[in-house]
Design a protein around this motif. Structure first.
Motif, PDB file in Angstrom:
ATOM      1  N   VAL A 285      -1.749  -3.935  -3.352  1.00 12.12           N
ATOM      2  CA  VAL A 285      -2.122  -4.680  -2.144  1.00 12.12           C
ATOM      3  C   VAL A 285      -3.647  -4.703  -2.073  1.00 12.12           C
ATOM      4  O   VAL A 285      -4.285  -3.653  -2.004  1.00 12.12           O
TER       5      VAL A 285
ATOM      6  N   ILE B 261      -0.183   1.151   3.290  1.00 10.43           N
ATOM      7  CA  ILE B 261       0.190   0.735   1.927  1.00 10.43           C
ATOM      8  C   ILE B 261       0.787   1.925   1.176  1.00 10.43           C
ATOM      9  O   ILE B 261       1.832   1.823   0.536  1.00 10.43           O
TER      10      ILE B 261
ATOM     11  N   VAL C 130       6.382  -4.760  -0.192  1.00 20.31           N
ATOM     12  CA  VAL C 130       5.836  -3.958  -1.290  1.00 20.31           C
ATOM     13  C   VAL C 130       6.915  -3.139  -1.998  1.00 20.31           C
ATOM     14  O   VAL C 130       7.632  -2.364  -1.368  1.00 20.31           O
TER      15      VAL C 130
ATOM     16  N   ILE D 299       4.318  -4.790   5.431  1.00 24.47           N
ATOM     17  CA  ILE D 299       4.030  -4.103   4.167  1.00 24.47           C
ATOM     18  C   ILE D 299       5.305  -3.529   3.576  1.00 24.47           C
ATOM     19  O   ILE D 299       5.586  -3.676   2.383  1.00 24.47           O
TER      20      ILE D 299
ATOM     21  N   LEU E 140      -4.306  -8.614   2.003  1.00 21.89           N
ATOM     22  CA  LEU E 140      -4.324  -8.318   3.436  1.00 21.89           C
ATOM     23  C   LEU E 140      -5.713  -8.630   3.983  1.00 21.89           C
ATOM     24  O   LEU E 140      -6.719  -8.085   3.504  1.00 21.89           O
TER      25      LEU E 140
ATOM     26  N   TYR F 289      -4.924   0.570   7.188  1.00 24.09           N
ATOM     27  CA  TYR F 289      -4.446  -0.230   6.052  1.00 24.09           C
ATOM     28  C   TYR F 289      -4.071   0.604   4.824  1.00 24.09           C
ATOM     29  O   TYR F 289      -2.969   0.477   4.295  1.00 24.09           O
TER      30      TYR F 289
END
Ligand code: PMP
Length: 405
Positions: free
Chosen positions: A127, A141, A121, A117, A178, A137
């Protein structure tokens, strides 16, 4: 001096970075603080194998130390392990990666996810991921200053992600998709058609896919393919996997990522500055797992399958509707008919019957109305837990029935 003390009062606000202060603590951890403070709890809560790491793998770790292999490895990880990983991924998932530059060994899938990530990113990039999902998750992010975009999954689709629902969430800022199938907490899997549709959407919209395959060996009807193996996907997919679940090696902390060389190189930069390398002892144990661990892994999988069948039948018989998940070691029964929220169900069950399950909301808002039960627990524990859940459900129903009369 007094002035300094006054100034210090301001510090608590400034000490922790704003985006970290704003992160919630994991819903699972809060709950298990409470569980660990109680005696004689039967836990269907923890997402880790109840099996000890197979002996030959533990022995490999012992030998590694005995031989004095106590220095750093290459930042990418031991070449011998990367070779084994690439051989395994090619034979079991049908995707060929080069051990020299398309594979990195990490500290669990947790680190692989963090690296992936952070490597992909930019601040403000979106995402897309599906919920209910693994607790890390959204926070991962946000820690990379990305924007989490949720696609909800539901019982009517057996918690598989609907490709069209993904398409609807795509904006010019979408960068990463994802995926985690088999899924924690639902045990859901994707079939080939669903995967092909998602792959098409990823290609059309130039998304990079991160696929968290940590439960992939634990599939019970038939072994599934990875989205990375579909045409046009290898070059846009990071395949994350590890040893924690299938090889019962959560404490060994070894994972890996395979993917295009430019992305692995970017992940390697973060890894070399933040982690340097994964533990040498653990990496040597992981080599043994891949060389000689398959039989024991399959035995454990067969045990999980037996337990899955017991718990699914048991919960349905109790009137808690529960799908038969095709993968992982979790079931996600619906508890709405008890009239309780997920959180109340889990805390009352814990207080009244000393059985621990995790509220579905720990995995995202759309987990309301469900709880996660792990069947990585002995059959005896599962049967005992089912008896206690039966009593709990009966006690809830009793006052309601009286009212009705
Ligand atoms: N992904 C998922 C979906 C998980 O459930 C977990 C652990 N529960 C992880 C990643 C992290 O696993 P590891 O032990 O390899 O860091």
């Amino acid at each position: 001096m007094k002035k300094n003390m006054k100034d210090l009062k301001l510090l608590p606000k400034l000490r922790v970075a704003k985006h970290i202060a704003e992160l919630p603590k994991s819903g699972i951890r809060d709950f298990f603080e409470l569980v660990s403070s109680m005696d004689n709890v039967i836990s269907l809560g923890i997402g880790e194998p109840d099996f000890v790491t197979p002996w030959n793998i533990r022995e490999a770790a012992i030998y590694s130390l005995e031989k004095g292999h106590t220095s750093y490895t290459s930042n990418l990880g031991l070449l011998s392990l990367r070779k084994e990983v690439c051989k395994y991924v090619a034979s079991d998932y049908g995707v060929e990666y080069k051990p020299e530059n398309e594979c990195i060994i990490t500290v669990g899938v947790s680190e692989a996810l963090d690296l992936a990530i952070r490597a992909l990113v930019n601040p403000g990039d979106e995402v897309i991921y599906h919920e209910p999902c693994y607790v890390s998750y959204a926070s991962e992010i946000k820690m990379a200053f990305g924007v989490p975009v949720v696609v909800e999954t539901s019982e009517k689709d057996e918690f598989a992600v609907d490709p069209e629902a993904i398409r609807k969430k795509i904006t010019p800022k979408s960068k990463v998709l994802l995926l985690n199938f088999p899924c924690n907490p639902t045990g859901a899997t994707l079939n080939k058609v669903q995967m092909e549709k998602i792959a098409k959407i990823a290609i059309e919209n130039d998304l990079i896919v991160i696929t968290d395959e940590i439960y992939s060996e634990l599939t019970y009807e038939k072994r599934l393919h990875s989205i990375a193996s579909l045409p046009g996907m290898k070059e846009r997919t990071l395949f994350l996997h590890g040893f924690s679940k299938a090889f019962a090696m959560t404490g060994t902390r070894i994972g890996y990522a395979c993917g295009p060389a430019d992305l692995i190189d970017a992940m390697m930069k973060i890894h070399q500055y933040s982690m340097l390398c994964a533990s040498t002892t653990a990496q040597e144990a992981a080599v043994e797992a891949l060389r000689n661990g398959r039989n024991v892994m399959e035995e454990m999988r067969d045990k999980y399958c037996e337990r899955r069948n017991i718990i699914v039948k048991g919960l349905n018989d109790l009137g808690l509707p529960c799908l038969k998940p095709r993968g992982a070691f979790y079931v996600f029964p619906r508890i709405t008919q008890t009239g309780l929220t997920s959180k109340d169900f889990a805390s009352k069950l814990l207080m009244e019957q000393k059985v621990a399950v995790v509220p579905g909301t720990a995995f995202g808002a759309c987990g309301e109305g469900y709880v996660r039960c792990s069947y990585a627990s002995s059959t005896q524990n599962i049967l005992k837990a089912l008896e206690k859940i039966a009593l709990f459900v009966k006690n809830i129903k009793a006052p309601a029935n009286k009212k009705g009369k």
